[in-house]
Design a protein around this motif. Structure first.
Motif, PDB file in Angstrom:
ATOM      1  N   GLU A 158      13.432   9.135  35.572  1.00  0.00           N
ATOM      2  CA  GLU A 158      13.913   8.851  36.924  1.00  0.00           C
ATOM      3  C   GLU A 158      15.424   8.687  36.998  1.00  0.00           C
ATOM      4  N   LEU A 159      16.040   8.362  35.873  1.00  0.00           N
ATOM      5  CA  LEU A 159      17.482   8.116  35.863  1.00  0.00           C
ATOM      6  C   LEU A 159      18.276   9.408  35.702  1.00  0.00           C
ATOM      7  N   LYS A 160      19.329   9.517  36.478  1.00  0.00           N
ATOM      8  CA  LYS A 160      20.223  10.670  36.360  1.00  0.00           C
ATOM      9  C   LYS A 160      21.305  10.371  35.332  1.00  0.00           C
ATOM     10  N   LYS A 161      22.017  11.395  34.939  1.00  0.00           N
ATOM     11  CA  LYS A 161      23.064  11.248  33.934  1.00  0.00           C
ATOM     12  C   LYS A 161      24.083  10.193  34.367  1.00  0.00           C
ATOM     13  N   ASN A 162      24.416   9.300  33.423  1.00  0.00           N
ATOM     14  CA  ASN A 162      25.405   8.236  33.619  1.00  0.00           C
ATOM     15  C   ASN A 162      24.977   7.127  34.578  1.00  0.00           C
ATOM     16  N   GLU A 163      23.726   7.170  35.042  1.00  0.00           N
ATOM     17  CA  GLU A 163      23.245   6.061  35.866  1.00  0.00           C
ATOM     18  C   GLU A 163      23.071   4.818  34.997  1.00  0.00           C
ATOM     19  N   ILE A 164      23.319   3.656  35.578  1.00  0.00           N
ATOM     20  CA  ILE A 164      23.163   2.410  34.842  1.00  0.00           C
ATOM     21  C   ILE A 164      21.881   1.696  35.272  1.00  0.00           C
ATOM     22  N   VAL A 165      21.423   0.788  34.411  1.00  0.00           N
ATOM     23  CA  VAL A 165      20.228  -0.009  34.690  1.00  0.00           C
ATOM     24  C   VAL A 165      20.649  -1.467  34.833  1.00  0.00           C
ATOM     25  N   LEU A 166      20.340  -2.067  35.954  1.00  0.00           N
ATOM     26  CA  LEU A 166      20.642  -3.480  36.170  1.00  0.00           C
ATOM     27  C   LEU A 166      19.412  -4.300  35.780  1.00  0.00           C
ATOM     28  N   ASN A 167      19.532  -5.056  34.713  1.00  0.00           N
ATOM     29  CA  ASN A 167      18.420  -5.858  34.221  1.00  0.00           C
ATOM     30  C   ASN A 167      18.390  -7.204  34.935  1.00  0.00           C
ATOM     31  N   LEU A 168      17.558  -7.281  35.964  1.00  0.00           N
ATOM     32  CA  LEU A 168      17.369  -8.524  36.714  1.00  0.00           C
ATOM     33  C   LEU A 168      15.968  -9.087  36.452  1.00  0.00           C
ATOM     34  N   ALA A 169      15.403  -8.684  35.331  1.00  0.00           N
ATOM     35  CA  ALA A 169      14.072  -9.142  34.927  1.00  0.00           C
ATOM     36  C   ALA A 169      14.190 -10.251  33.888  1.00  0.00           C
ATOM     37  N   SER A 170      13.089 -10.932  33.652  1.00  0.00           N
ATOM     38  CA  SER A 170      13.058 -11.955  32.601  1.00  0.00           C
ATOM     39  C   SER A 170      13.001 -11.270  31.232  1.00  0.00           C
ATOM     40  N   ASN A 171      13.314 -12.025  30.184  1.00  0.00           N
ATOM     41  CA  ASN A 171      13.231 -11.465  28.829  1.00  0.00           C
ATOM     42  C   ASN A 171      11.811 -11.003  28.530  1.00  0.00           C
ATOM     43  N   GLU A 172      10.831 -11.771  28.987  1.00  0.00           N
ATOM     44  CA  GLU A 172       9.425 -11.441  28.748  1.00  0.00           C
ATOM     45  C   GLU A 172       9.095 -10.042  29.241  1.00  0.00           C
ATOM     46  N   TYR A 173       9.606  -9.694  30.396  1.00  0.00           N
ATOM     47  CA  TYR A 173       9.268  -8.387  30.969  1.00  0.00           C
ATOM     48  C   TYR A 173      10.201  -7.270  30.506  1.00  0.00           C
ATOM     49  N   PHE A 174      11.488  -7.530  30.443  1.00  0.00           N
ATOM     50  CA  PHE A 174      12.407  -6.436  30.084  1.00  0.00           C
ATOM     51  C   PHE A 174      12.190  -5.974  28.657  1.00  0.00           C
ATOM     52  N   LYS A 175      11.566  -6.835  27.857  1.00  0.00           N
ATOM     53  CA  LYS A 175      11.274  -6.489  26.457  1.00  0.00           C
ATOM     54  C   LYS A 175      10.337  -5.293  26.353  1.00  0.00           C
ATOM     55  N   VAL A 176       9.629  -4.969  27.426  1.00  0.00           N
ATOM     56  CA  VAL A 176       8.713  -3.822  27.393  1.00  0.00           C
ATOM     57  C   VAL A 176       9.480  -2.500  27.366  1.00  0.00           C
ATOM     58  N   ILE A 177      10.755  -2.533  27.751  1.00  0.00           N
ATOM     59  CA  ILE A 177      11.589  -1.328  27.726  1.00  0.00           C
ATOM     60  C   ILE A 177      12.264  -1.202  26.354  1.00  0.00           C
ATOM     61  N   ASP A 178      12.123  -0.059  25.740  1.00  0.00           N
ATOM     62  CA  ASP A 178      12.750   0.201  24.444  1.00  0.00           C
ATOM     63  C   ASP A 178      14.200   0.618  24.692  1.00  0.00           C
ATOM     64  N   LYS A 179      15.105  -0.344  24.563  1.00  0.00           N
ATOM     65  CA  LYS A 179      16.517  -0.080  24.883  1.00  0.00           C
ATOM     66  C   LYS A 179      17.130   0.983  23.974  1.00  0.00           C
ATOM     67  N   LYS A 180      16.582   1.122  22.746  1.00  0.00           N
ATOM     68  CA  LYS A 180      17.109   2.138  21.832  1.00  0.00           C
ATOM     69  C   LYS A 180      16.766   3.542  22.308  1.00  0.00           C
ATOM     70  N   LYS A 181      15.663   3.664  23.047  1.00  0.00           N
ATOM     71  CA  LYS A 181      15.250   4.980  23.541  1.00  0.00           C
ATOM     72  C   LYS A 181      15.597   5.187  25.015  1.00  0.00           C
ATOM     73  N   LEU A 182      16.103   4.145  25.645  1.00  0.00           N
ATOM     74  CA  LEU A 182      16.553   4.278  27.029  1.00  0.00           C
ATOM     75  C   LEU A 182      17.960   4.864  26.990  1.00  0.00           C
ATOM     76  N   ASN A 183      18.116   6.050  27.523  1.00  0.00           N
ATOM     77  CA  ASN A 183      19.382   6.767  27.370  1.00  0.00           C
ATOM     78  C   ASN A 183      20.424   6.376  28.420  1.00  0.00           C
ATOM     79  N   HIS A 184      20.469   5.097  28.746  1.00  0.00           N
ATOM     80  CA  HIS A 184      21.374   4.644  29.803  1.00  0.00           C
ATOM     81  C   HIS A 184      21.863   3.240  29.504  1.00  0.00           C
ATOM     82  N   GLN A 185      23.040   2.924  30.012  1.00  0.00           N
ATOM     83  CA  GLN A 185      23.617   1.603  29.781  1.00  0.00           C
ATOM     84  C   GLN A 185      22.859   0.548  30.588  1.00  0.00           C
ATOM     85  N   VAL A 186      22.565  -0.565  29.917  1.00  0.00           N
ATOM     86  CA  VAL A 186      21.887  -1.680  30.573  1.00  0.00           C
ATOM     87  C   VAL A 186      22.893  -2.798  30.837  1.00  0.00           C
TER      88      VAL A 186
END
Length: 252
Positions: A158-186
């Motif tokens: 869903e993310l376009k090139k150079n789009e950023i991700v704003l992490n407004l979730a708790s640690n419990e939930y954001f942990k489900v996202i693999d930041k190493k494989k997410l190709n965007h800045q968090v």
């Protein structure tokens, strides 16, 4: 940019809106698969799993018996309006105009233990299944092992090139996202309350502030990180000294 929050334990499917055309969650088949195992669990199991009272366990057991992958309009609501916890009190979606709601439909996603990843318009039923609880089924030790790859891949798609991700979730939930494989800045966030001149983190205020940031971005049509840094609702201001390139600190 994509704004990400956690869901909420508190829900109300009587909330609705005429500003969104309801949609089916992307991972509804996966949710139905999880539900197959959840439905079999006893109230005692639910009470132990989620550390809730027998009364709440009975209530959620009943929810599990009624849950359906194809709910009616009467027993479901768009996700952004169904969740009613502190984040969603800050967001206060029911008072947003069409332009702001359209912005969120495009840019805002909600993580969920049951549904994986939700758009604002996705129909959800009453449920309780927190991402961090050790719910085991089949060969899955927990919900992270079930959802991480699916949710991370979906966000990447869903993310376009150079789009950023704003992490407004708790640690419990954001942990489900693999930041190493997410190709965007968090971008992470901290919210501090000044008490006797010292910054303190108060959980309930942090949750509320996360919702306020989502609302601010929608109402101001935020597109860049600088736009987000201008967040100033309910007395918050950015602390430039404490903020970094990947962590924004707001104080009031």
């Amino acid at each position: 940019m994509k704004l990400i929050t956690s869901p909420a334990k508190l829900m109300n499917v009587e909330n609705t809106t005429g500003l969104l055309r309801s949609s089916t969650p992307k991972f509804i088949d996966d949710a139905a698969h999880i539900h197959k195992y959840l439905k079999e669990k006893t109230p005692k199991y639910l009470s132990d799993l989620m550390e809730i009272s027998p009364k709440l366990a009975d209530e959620n057991w009943e929810r599990n018996q009624k849950w359906n992958a194809k709910p009616t309009a009467k027993n479901s609501a768009p996700a952004m309006f169904a969740f009613t916890g502190e984040v969603y009190r800050g967001l206060d979606a029911k008072t947003l105009d069409k332009k702001a709601v359209d912005y969120l439909q495009k840019n805002y996603r909600i993580l969920s233990g049951m549904y994986g990843l939700l758009k604002p318009s996705d129909k959800v039923m009453l449920y309780r299944l927190e991402m961090g609880r050790p719910f085991e089924f089949e060969d899955y030790k927990n919900l992270y092992s079930f959802w991480t790859e699916k949710v991370t891949e979906q966000l990447n798609s869903e993310l376009k090139k150079n789009e950023i991700v704003l992490n407004l979730a708790s640690n419990e939930y954001f942990k489900v996202i693999d930041k190493k494989k997410l190709n965007h800045q968090v971008i992470d966030f901290d919210f501090h309350e000044l008490k006797d001149g010292k910054p303190k983190t108060i959980v309930v205020y942090t949750k509320h502030a996360r919702g306020l940031v989502v609302r601010f971005c929608a109402e101001t049509n935020a597109k860049t990180l600088n736009d987000v840094k201008a967040f100033n609702y309910e007395g918050y201001r950015i602390d430039e000294e404490k903020s970094t390139d990947t962590n924004l600190v707001f104080v009031r």
